[in-house]
Design an enzyme around this catalytic site. Structure first.
Site, PDB file in Angstrom:
ATOM      1  N   GLN A 158       0.834  -1.216   0.000  1.00  0.00           N
ATOM      2  CA  GLN A 158       0.000   0.000   0.000  1.00  0.00           C
ATOM      3  C   GLN A 158       0.869   1.266   0.000  1.00  0.00           C
ATOM      4  O   GLN A 158       0.418   2.330  -0.375  1.00  0.00           O
ATOM      5  CB  GLN A 158      -0.965   0.010   1.188  1.00  0.00           C
ATOM      6  CG  GLN A 158      -2.110  -0.974   0.996  1.00  0.00           C
ATOM      7  CD  GLN A 158      -3.232  -0.809   2.006  1.00  0.00           C
ATOM      8  OE1 GLN A 158      -3.089  -0.115   3.015  1.00  0.00           O
ATOM      9  NE2 GLN A 158      -4.357  -1.432   1.732  1.00  0.00           N
TER      10      GLN A 158
ATOM     11  N   ILE B 290     -12.087  -3.130  -0.790  1.00  0.00           N
ATOM     12  CA  ILE B 290     -11.537  -2.684  -2.079  1.00  0.00           C
ATOM     13  C   ILE B 290     -11.891  -1.198  -2.288  1.00  0.00           C
ATOM     14  O   ILE B 290     -11.141  -0.449  -2.921  1.00  0.00           O
ATOM     15  CB  ILE B 290     -12.021  -3.567  -3.263  1.00  0.00           C
ATOM     16  CG1 ILE B 290     -11.308  -3.185  -4.558  1.00  0.00           C
ATOM     17  CG2 ILE B 290     -13.521  -3.502  -3.464  1.00  0.00           C
ATOM     18  CD1 ILE B 290      -9.821  -3.373  -4.529  1.00  0.00           C
ATOM     19  N   ALA B 291     -13.010  -0.787  -1.698  1.00  0.00           N
ATOM     20  CA  ALA B 291     -13.446   0.598  -1.850  1.00  0.00           C
ATOM     21  C   ALA B 291     -12.419   1.587  -1.294  1.00  0.00           C
ATOM     22  O   ALA B 291     -12.287   2.705  -1.797  1.00  0.00           O
ATOM     23  CB  ALA B 291     -14.799   0.797  -1.169  1.00  0.00           C
TER      24      ALA B 291
ATOM     25  N   HIS C  56     -11.884   3.974   6.918  1.00  0.00           N
ATOM     26  CA  HIS C  56     -10.690   3.884   6.067  1.00  0.00           C
ATOM     27  C   HIS C  56     -10.886   4.705   4.792  1.00  0.00           C
ATOM     28  O   HIS C  56      -9.967   5.370   4.313  1.00  0.00           O
ATOM     29  CB  HIS C  56     -10.415   2.429   5.667  1.00  0.00           C
ATOM     30  CG  HIS C  56      -9.743   1.618   6.731  1.00  0.00           C
ATOM     31  ND1 HIS C  56     -10.406   0.731   7.525  1.00  0.00           N
ATOM     32  CD2 HIS C  56      -8.448   1.571   7.127  1.00  0.00           C
ATOM     33  CE1 HIS C  56      -9.551   0.169   8.369  1.00  0.00           C
ATOM     34  NE2 HIS C  56      -8.365   0.666   8.151  1.00  0.00           N
TER      35      HIS C  56
HETATM   36  N1  ATP Z   1     -10.157  -8.935   5.576  1.00  0.00           N
HETATM   37  C1  ATP Z   1      -9.673  -8.012   4.761  1.00  0.00           C
HETATM   38  N2  ATP Z   1      -9.782  -8.175   3.416  1.00  0.00           N
HETATM   39  C2  ATP Z   1      -9.288  -7.225   2.579  1.00  0.00           C
HETATM   40  N3  ATP Z   1      -8.692  -6.098   2.979  1.00  0.00           N
HETATM   41  C3  ATP Z   1      -8.571  -5.891   4.309  1.00  0.00           C
HETATM   42  C4  ATP Z   1      -9.050  -6.831   5.266  1.00  0.00           C
HETATM   43  N4  ATP Z   1      -8.800  -6.352   6.517  1.00  0.00           N
HETATM   44  C5  ATP Z   1      -8.180  -5.166   6.347  1.00  0.00           C
HETATM   45  N5  ATP Z   1      -8.043  -4.879   5.019  1.00  0.00           N
HETATM   46  C6  ATP Z   1      -7.412  -3.671   4.429  1.00  0.00           C
HETATM   47  O1  ATP Z   1      -6.164  -3.482   5.069  1.00  0.00           O
HETATM   48  C7  ATP Z   1      -5.937  -2.085   5.326  1.00  0.00           C
HETATM   49  C8  ATP Z   1      -5.791  -1.916   6.839  1.00  0.00           C
HETATM   50  O2  ATP Z   1      -5.534  -0.582   7.194  1.00  0.00           O
HETATM   51  P1  ATP Z   1      -5.272  -0.149   8.735  1.00  0.00           P
HETATM   52  O3  ATP Z   1      -5.115   1.311   8.783  1.00  0.00           O
HETATM   53  O4  ATP Z   1      -6.306  -0.752   9.619  1.00  0.00           O
HETATM   54  O5  ATP Z   1      -3.900  -0.851   8.930  1.00  0.00           O
HETATM   55  P2  ATP Z   1      -2.880  -0.973  10.093  1.00  0.00           P
HETATM   56  O6  ATP Z   1      -1.568  -0.490   9.618  1.00  0.00           O
HETATM   57  O7  ATP Z   1      -2.972  -2.406  10.531  1.00  0.00           O
HETATM   58  O8  ATP Z   1      -3.402   0.027  11.135  1.00  0.00           O
HETATM   59  P3  ATP Z   1      -3.441  -0.003  12.704  1.00  0.00           P
HETATM   60  O9  ATP Z   1      -2.466  -1.018  13.219  1.00  0.00           O
HETATM   61  O10 ATP Z   1      -3.036   1.373  13.042  1.00  0.00           O
HETATM   62  O11 ATP Z   1      -4.870  -0.323  12.996  1.00  0.00           O
HETATM   63  C9  ATP Z   1      -7.104  -1.365   4.696  1.00  0.00           C
HETATM   64  O12 ATP Z   1      -6.790  -1.011   3.368  1.00  0.00           O
HETATM   65  C10 ATP Z   1      -8.220  -2.426   4.681  1.00  0.00           C
HETATM   66  O13 ATP Z   1      -9.169  -2.239   3.650  1.00  0.00           O
END
Ligand code: ATP
Length: 336
Positions: free
Chosen positions: A100, A279-280, A304
């Site tokens: 990402q 995905i959005a 998000h």
């Molecule tokens: N089950 C899933 N299937 C597809 N995409 C997912 C799934 N779970 C999370 N994501 C994606 O992963 C990303 C997670 O972002 P997030 O900010 O929560 O990450 P992080 O770095 O783990 O944050 P934090 O530890 O601060 O909560 C987002 O783009 C979300 O859409």
């Protein structure tokens, strides 16, 4: 200098990754403050640090605040050149979350990236979701990317490996609401396990199939049984731009893992929207750089998505509109 309040909206790691990705590709310096301020352990976790380090390598950036638990990072990008990157997260940190930060800048000149870490871990897209849902949507926008899973990596040891090859891509906005295959009733999937008895993968798959059949969906789920460096199991299901996944855990029955993934995708499939809730948020930064308008409906407007919209606004102004569950992004054409 673009200023980002890292605690905005979801206030997690994603706001940081989107800011860094947009900084790399636009060449604009960015300062992110109050990083993960609302999380129990605020600031950068090792996984976030690795994402910034990877982006730093990709665009020869100067970075301040690059240490674990840091709550403020300043990122000044330089030139993006075609190159090869080898990234070892060291733990089961998610390889797709690293992407990402770097997939978007990598398509400006093309890049070969080998990433070691977790391929199927909590709170992140699984590699099968990434390949079959994320990349499916991104390729419609024009992203040219070849993605190969060499070996899976599960929590806590990780050790999974993926190879990602991108080519210079030009992006054009897409109206995803026009796509016919989003109405399909067939769910595809992979049920996998490593260093566990073969029946774990088949029981996960059977249980998912049973639930899907009961709810009016056909399914085609492949099995993958391996002996990787780490031990674990999981299942990912997909159809159109929607997915569902679940991971095995000690003491959790394989049937429950299968059913959990099926329930998740069935809920998404029963929504009239073309995109699932994940995905959005994942297409937003790409659509922002495309030439022309992208639009889609999502099963839910999540925090998000709101956070990403906020980051994009700091870079490009008001180019994203939410109308009910419809999202419209007027791309600025930087990669068009
Ligand atoms: N089950 C899933 N299937 C597809 N995409 C997912 C799934 N779970 C999370 N994501 C994606 O992963 C990303 C997670 O972002 P997030 O900010 O929560 O990450 P992080 O770095 O783990 O944050 P934090 O530890 O601060 O909560 C987002 O783009 C979300 O859409």
């Amino acid at each position: 200098m673009i200023e980002i309040d890292g605690s905005f909206g979801e206030g997690g790691g994603q706001i940081l990754r989107s800011s860094i990705a947009l900084s790399c590709i636009t060449g604009k310096a960015v300062r992110i403050t109050r990083i993960r301020a609302n999380r129990p352990k605020p600031g950068l976790a090792p996984q976030h640090l690795k994402g910034i380090e990877s982006a730093k390598m990709l665009c020869d950036a100067e970075v301040e605040g690059l240490k674990v638990r840091s709550m403020e990072v300043t990122f000044r990008p330089s030139d993006l050149k075609p190159k090869g990157l080898e990234i070892d997260i060291g733990t089961a940190g998610s390889v797709t979350l690293i992407l990402q930060s770097i997939l978007l800048p990598s398509i400006l000149r093309g890049c070969r990236m080998k990433i070691r870490g977790g391929t199927d871990v909590k709170w992140a897209p699984t590699v099968d979701y990434f390949r079959n849902v994320t990349l499916k949507a991104l390729s419609e926008l024009g992203v040219r990317c070849n993605f190969e899973v060499i070996t899976r990596g599960y929590y806590p040891k990780g050790g999974g490996e993926v190879v990602v090859e991108t080519e210079e891509s030009s992006l054009e906005g897409v109206d995803f609401n026009d796509f016919k295959d989003t109405k399909s009733k067939t769910v595809y999937g992979i049920s996998h396990c490593s260093n566990l008895p073969d029946h774990v993968a088949s029981r996960q798959a059977k249980s998912a199939e049973r639930f899907l059949r009961k709810n009016g969906f056909e399914s085609d789920i492949k099995l993958e049984v391996t002996k990787a460096y780490s031990t674990g199991s999981g299942i990912t299901l997909w159809s159109g731009y929607k997915g569902g996944s679940a991971l095995g855990e000690k003491g959790k029955r394989a049937e429950n893992v299968g059913q959990e993934s099926a329930m998740e995708i069935a809920k998404e499939m029963n929504s009239k929207a073309v995109f699932d809730r994940h995905i959005a948020d994942q297409v937003m930064v790409f659509a922002a750089l495309a030439k022309g308008k992208t639009s889609y409906t999502t099963s839910e407007i999540t925090m998000h998505q709101k956070s990403n919209a906020y980051v994009i606004k700091q870079f490009f102004g008001d180019i994203i509109y939410f109308d009910g569950n419809r999202v419209v992004i007027e791309g600025v054409g930087l990669l068009g």
